[in-house]
Design a protein around this motif. Structure first.
Motif, PDB file in Angstrom:
ATOM      1  N   THR A 138       0.831  -1.202   0.000  1.00 10.24           N
ATOM      2  CA  THR A 138       0.000   0.000   0.000  1.00 10.24           C
ATOM      3  C   THR A 138       0.868   1.255   0.000  1.00 10.24           C
ATOM      4  N   ARG A 139       1.924   1.242   0.812  1.00  8.43           N
ATOM      5  CA  ARG A 139       2.838   2.401   0.865  1.00  8.43           C
ATOM      6  C   ARG A 139       3.532   2.592  -0.482  1.00  8.43           C
ATOM      7  N   GLU A 140       3.994   1.511  -1.093  1.00  7.80           N
ATOM      8  CA  GLU A 140       4.631   1.619  -2.401  1.00  7.80           C
ATOM      9  C   GLU A 140       3.641   2.113  -3.453  1.00  7.80           C
ATOM     10  N   GLY A 141       2.408   1.562  -3.395  1.00 12.01           N
ATOM     11  CA  GLY A 141       1.397   1.971  -4.358  1.00 12.01           C
ATOM     12  C   GLY A 141       1.076   3.453  -4.281  1.00 12.01           C
ATOM     13  N   LYS A 142       1.173   4.031  -3.087  1.00  6.21           N
ATOM     14  CA  LYS A 142       0.922   5.465  -2.937  1.00  6.21           C
ATOM     15  C   LYS A 142       1.937   6.272  -3.730  1.00  6.21           C
ATOM     16  N   TYR A 143       3.221   5.917  -3.612  1.00 11.00           N
ATOM     17  CA  TYR A 143       4.244   6.629  -4.359  1.00 11.00           C
ATOM     18  C   TYR A 143       4.103   6.390  -5.858  1.00 11.00           C
ATOM     19  N   ILE A 144       3.805   5.141  -6.251  1.00 11.93           N
ATOM     20  CA  ILE A 144       3.669   4.821  -7.670  1.00 11.93           C
ATOM     21  C   ILE A 144       2.526   5.615  -8.281  1.00 11.93           C
ATOM     22  N   ASN A 145       1.374   5.589  -7.622  1.00 12.19           N
ATOM     23  CA  ASN A 145       0.216   6.294  -8.164  1.00 12.19           C
ATOM     24  C   ASN A 145       0.439   7.800  -8.204  1.00 12.19           C
ATOM     25  N   THR A 146       1.139   8.337  -7.209  1.00 12.39           N
ATOM     26  CA  THR A 146       1.404   9.778  -7.198  1.00 12.39           C
ATOM     27  C   THR A 146       2.274  10.180  -8.382  1.00 12.39           C
ATOM     28  N   SER A 147       3.334   9.402  -8.650  1.00 14.88           N
ATOM     29  CA  SER A 147       4.219   9.742  -9.770  1.00 14.88           C
ATOM     30  C   SER A 147       3.512   9.567 -11.108  1.00 14.88           C
ATOM     31  N   LEU A 148       2.672   8.527 -11.240  1.00 14.62           N
ATOM     32  CA  LEU A 148       1.938   8.339 -12.487  1.00 14.62           C
ATOM     33  C   LEU A 148       0.880   9.417 -12.677  1.00 14.62           C
ATOM     34  N   LEU A 149       0.246   9.840 -11.577  1.00 14.59           N
ATOM     35  CA  LEU A 149      -0.720  10.930 -11.667  1.00 14.59           C
ATOM     36  C   LEU A 149      -0.040  12.226 -12.086  1.00 14.59           C
ATOM     37  N   THR A 150       1.159  12.475 -11.532  1.00 20.33           N
ATOM     38  CA  THR A 150       1.916  13.663 -11.932  1.00 20.33           C
ATOM     39  C   THR A 150       2.308  13.592 -13.396  1.00 20.33           C
ATOM     40  N   LEU A 151       2.706  12.397 -13.848  1.00 18.16           N
ATOM     41  CA  LEU A 151       3.043  12.230 -15.259  1.00 18.16           C
ATOM     42  C   LEU A 151       1.834  12.546 -16.143  1.00 18.16           C
ATOM     43  N   GLY A 152       0.647  12.064 -15.742  1.00 13.91           N
ATOM     44  CA  GLY A 152      -0.558  12.375 -16.504  1.00 13.91           C
ATOM     45  C   GLY A 152      -0.877  13.861 -16.505  1.00 13.91           C
ATOM     46  N   THR A 153      -0.675  14.516 -15.357  1.00 16.39           N
ATOM     47  CA  THR A 153      -0.924  15.963 -15.277  1.00 16.39           C
ATOM     48  C   THR A 153       0.038  16.740 -16.166  1.00 16.39           C
ATOM     49  N   VAL A 154       1.308  16.349 -16.148  1.00  8.80           N
ATOM     50  CA  VAL A 154       2.305  17.005 -16.991  1.00  8.80           C
ATOM     51  C   VAL A 154       1.956  16.829 -18.465  1.00  8.80           C
ATOM     52  N   ILE A 155       1.583  15.605 -18.847  1.00 11.03           N
ATOM     53  CA  ILE A 155       1.224  15.345 -20.247  1.00 11.03           C
ATOM     54  C   ILE A 155       0.011  16.180 -20.649  1.00 11.03           C
ATOM     55  N   ALA A 156      -1.006  16.230 -19.775  1.00 10.16           N
ATOM     56  CA  ALA A 156      -2.209  17.000 -20.080  1.00 10.16           C
ATOM     57  C   ALA A 156      -1.889  18.486 -20.236  1.00 10.16           C
ATOM     58  N   THR A 157      -1.029  19.030 -19.368  1.00 10.23           N
ATOM     59  CA  THR A 157      -0.665  20.448 -19.461  1.00 10.23           C
ATOM     60  C   THR A 157       0.116  20.735 -20.739  1.00 10.23           C
ATOM     61  N   LEU A 158       1.069  19.850 -21.069  1.00 13.63           N
ATOM     62  CA  LEU A 158       1.837  20.033 -22.303  1.00 13.63           C
ATOM     63  C   LEU A 158       0.931  19.964 -23.526  1.00 13.63           C
ATOM     64  N   ALA A 159      -0.002  19.007 -23.524  1.00 11.68           N
ATOM     65  CA  ALA A 159      -0.915  18.870 -24.661  1.00 11.68           C
ATOM     66  C   ALA A 159      -1.805  20.099 -24.808  1.00 11.68           C
ATOM     67  N   GLU A 160      -2.302  20.609 -23.684  1.00 13.44           N
ATOM     68  CA  GLU A 160      -3.166  21.792 -23.736  1.00 13.44           C
ATOM     69  C   GLU A 160      -2.380  23.026 -24.171  1.00 13.44           C
ATOM     70  N   ASN A 161      -1.151  23.154 -23.707  1.00  9.21           N
ATOM     71  CA  ASN A 161      -0.333  24.296 -24.112  1.00  9.21           C
ATOM     72  C   ASN A 161      -0.070  24.295 -25.609  1.00  9.21           C
ATOM     73  N   SER A 162       0.230  23.103 -26.155  1.00 10.72           N
ATOM     74  CA  SER A 162       0.523  23.027 -27.587  1.00 10.72           C
ATOM     75  C   SER A 162      -0.730  23.189 -28.432  1.00 10.72           C
ATOM     76  N   ALA A 163      -1.875  22.686 -27.936  1.00 11.38           N
ATOM     77  CA  ALA A 163      -3.110  22.772 -28.717  1.00 11.38           C
ATOM     78  C   ALA A 163      -3.680  24.185 -28.731  1.00 11.38           C
ATOM     79  N   LYS A 164      -3.578  24.888 -27.588  1.00  8.00           N
ATOM     80  CA  LYS A 164      -4.175  26.221 -27.464  1.00  8.00           C
ATOM     81  C   LYS A 164      -3.138  27.339 -27.486  1.00  8.00           C
ATOM     82  N   ASN A 165      -1.884  27.001 -27.821  1.00 10.79           N
ATOM     83  CA  ASN A 165      -0.804  27.985 -27.895  1.00 10.79           C
ATOM     84  C   ASN A 165      -0.680  28.763 -26.585  1.00 10.79           C
ATOM     85  N   LYS A 166      -0.673  28.026 -25.463  1.00 11.07           N
ATOM     86  CA  LYS A 166      -0.567  28.623 -24.144  1.00 11.07           C
ATOM     87  C   LYS A 166       0.821  28.360 -23.560  1.00 11.07           C
TER      88      LYS A 166
END
Length: 560
Positions: A427-455
């Motif tokens: 459970t403790r390991e899963g917390k760190y894994i999920n946090t890093s994967l969630l951050t990766l998804g957030t970073v990807i979403a922000t990069l995609a939105e910046n490139s799509a909307k020229n932000k």
């Protein structure tokens, strides 16, 4: 009064130290009396007794006696014991915990502290490989240039989906209307009024054979890395969906990493005009701490790898790199690194990766000397400017007018996203894994939105070690290929949908990868000389054509 005090002090200083042995003098001590009288040194046999009495009367110890007192033979460290038995295991034994290597017969404490192929101990000029030094057994025999895709030549993220084979009924199916797309079976959709969403990607792969997966996902990007571009290939998906099998494979089905190394040597064999220096490193991110898998476990724990630099100039230190000159040396590096990875049993997988692992290959190449002469005299001058952000150690130098290309191929096995588990440590390991994967998804979403909307919104790269390490690549300075592995069973619909949504977002990231080249002064002068000659040639052609053009203009003016 003063004389009496001085006499008393002198008598105290010159008074001999009394010696009272704690036990009767042995025959061995009596036999050593002659040595004491002849040499003036205390025999080793009586040193402990004298040290004990000297300590009692606070007499000064000689440096020789001190060394004998503190020097003790170091005990041999035993192998790491196995972990306790876990209840409910099929065979009655529990897999190794994340702090124990996977191979129980090899203790990391008995590993050599320094490898002979450590880049800090190797002269790079003596570790070069070229088309003549590559053994036939080190290259891939499956090269088909006609079947090689052009994905690696495009500045876009290549996203592929691999469906894990299953004996149960699959909840996902390939779309017949749109090629290379996948959608949820209408029987398992939440609403029967709306059609299930279709996800379209560059490739949809099925089956258990790793060869077509490598050809579609990685081969073009490996070639791009050999041409001088940074390249990143990583697997993303749920636990037990087949990520590690896709990247590493097994004896019968080698994965992307061993196949990529065979193609690297095959590429060198097909390129007689260049010479190469190959350096490998292997690391993992476990509970938001970066560990060097090639370093001794003691130093890896006491000195975790740190991320230094800003923007595209990210450097990992201290990170051990090893020079590889054959496929055998690559296998040894992989075997040592895999043995130190954190794996454990989970509710979904008997041996699950509990960390993100990154296998990096630094590829440096330089033009061979004229006529095969490798003893070119170095100029000693290199142009100032950007040098690739590779870890420490010797690098190939630009010399004799020959430039050096540098690129990094990163092969990443991400840990799987986790649900709640019955084990506290998992459970403790899963917390760190999920946090890093969630951050990766957030970073990807922000990069995609910046490139799509020229932000230019802030991208939270620093929220996890994984995204911080991938910042140069995700910012566009690399060719990226993503393989999303999914579980088609009915019980994993939610996790599979999440993986497909992540893969869909990362396709929108914009890339602008460029080659990295180190040029010395002689190479620059040669390049400028050729450019000047080309410009002079164009100018001469224009001047030669000028009279005829002037005559045509005069004729037109006369007609007006």
């Amino acid at each position: 009064m003063t004389a009496a005090t001085s006499s008393s002090a002198t008598s105290r200083l010159t008074r001999p130290v009394p010696f009272t042995p704690r036990r009767p003098v042995s025959a061995h001590l009596e036999a050593s009396t002659d040595d004491l009288q002849s040499t003036g040194r205390i025999p080793r046999a009586i040193t402990p007794s004298l040290l004990g009495s000297a300590k009692k009367f606070k007499a000064a110890l000689s440096s020789e006696s001190k060394s004998r007192l503190v020097t003790k033979p170091k005990p041999v460290l035993p192998s790491v014991p196995g972990t306790p038995t876990k209840k409910g295991s099929p065979d009655g034994s529990r897999p190794k915990t994340p702090t124990t290597p996977r191979r129980g017969t090899e203790s990391p404490l008995l590993m050599p502290q320094v490898s002979e192929m450590d880049v800090s101990r190797v002269d790079p000029e003596e570790a070069l490989v070229d088309f003549q030094s590559i053994e036939p057994g080190d290259i891939s025999g499956e090269i088909d240039e006609a079947a090689l895709a052009d994905y690696g030549n495009e500045d876009k993220v290549l996203v592929s989906i691999r469906i894990r084979p299953t004996q149960a009924t699959s909840a996902w199916q390939k779309s017949t209307a749109i090629p290379k797309s996948i959608k949820l079976d209408s029987h398992y959709a939440k609403s029967s009024t709306t059609a299930p969403q279709e996800f379209r990607f560059d490739e949809i792969l099925t089956g258990s054979d790793n060869k077509p997966v490598y050809n579609a996902v990685a081969r073009s990007h490996v070639c791009a890395a050999m041409d001088g571009y940074n390249a990143v290939i990583f697997a993303y998906g749920q636990t037990a969906s087949g990520k590690t099998f896709t990247l590493s494979g097994d004896e019968d089905q080698p994965g992307i990493i061993p196949r990529a190394m065979k193609d690297i040597f095959a590429y060198i064999r097909r390129t007689p005009t260049r010479e190469y220096l190959l350096r490998c490193s292997y690391l993992e991110i476990y509970n938001e701490t970066i560990h060097d898998l090639l370093a001794p476990p003691s130093s890896s724990v006491s000195q975790p790898v740190q991320i230094q630099g800003t923007g595209a100039n990210i450097v990992l230190t201290p990170l051990r790199e090893e020079v590889v000159t054959s496929l055998k040396s690559v296998r040894e590096v992989l075997q040592r690194g895999e043995g130190n990875r954190r794996t454990a049993s989970t509710d979904w997988n008997e041996r699950s990766s509990r960390s993100h692992s990154v296998f990096r290959v630094v590829i440096e190449s330089r033009e061979r000397g004229a006529g095969g002469d490798e003893a070119a005299i170095p100029s000693g001058r290199t142009t100032p400017g950007f040098r690739p952000p590779t870890p420490g150690g010797s690098r190939l130098q630009a010399k004799g007018g020959r430039s050096v290309q540098t690129s990094v191929l990163s092969l990443i096995d991400l840990a799987g996203s986790e649900k709640a588990t019955s084990d506290k440590e998992r459970t403790r390991e899963g917390k760190y894994i999920n946090t890093s994967l969630l951050t990766l998804g957030t970073v990807i979403a922000t990069l995609a939105e910046n490139s799509a909307k020229n932000k230019s919104d802030h991208v939270p790269f620093r929220n996890s070690k994984l995204t911080r390490m991938l910042q140069p690549s995700l910012s566009g300075n690399a060719r990226i290929s993503v393989i999303g592995t999914i579980n088609p069973d009915m019980g994993a619909i939610g996790e599979t949908t999440s993986t497909l949504l992540f893969a869909q977002r990362i396709k929108k990231v914009q890339l602008h990868a460029q080659k990295k080249e180190i040029v010395d002064t002689e190479a620059l002068l040669e390049r400028y000389r050729k450019e000047i000659e080309e410009l002079k040639k164009r100018l001469t052609e224009k001047e030669a054509d000028a009279p005829a053009r002037n005559r045509r203009l005069s004729a037109r003016e006369a007609s007006w």
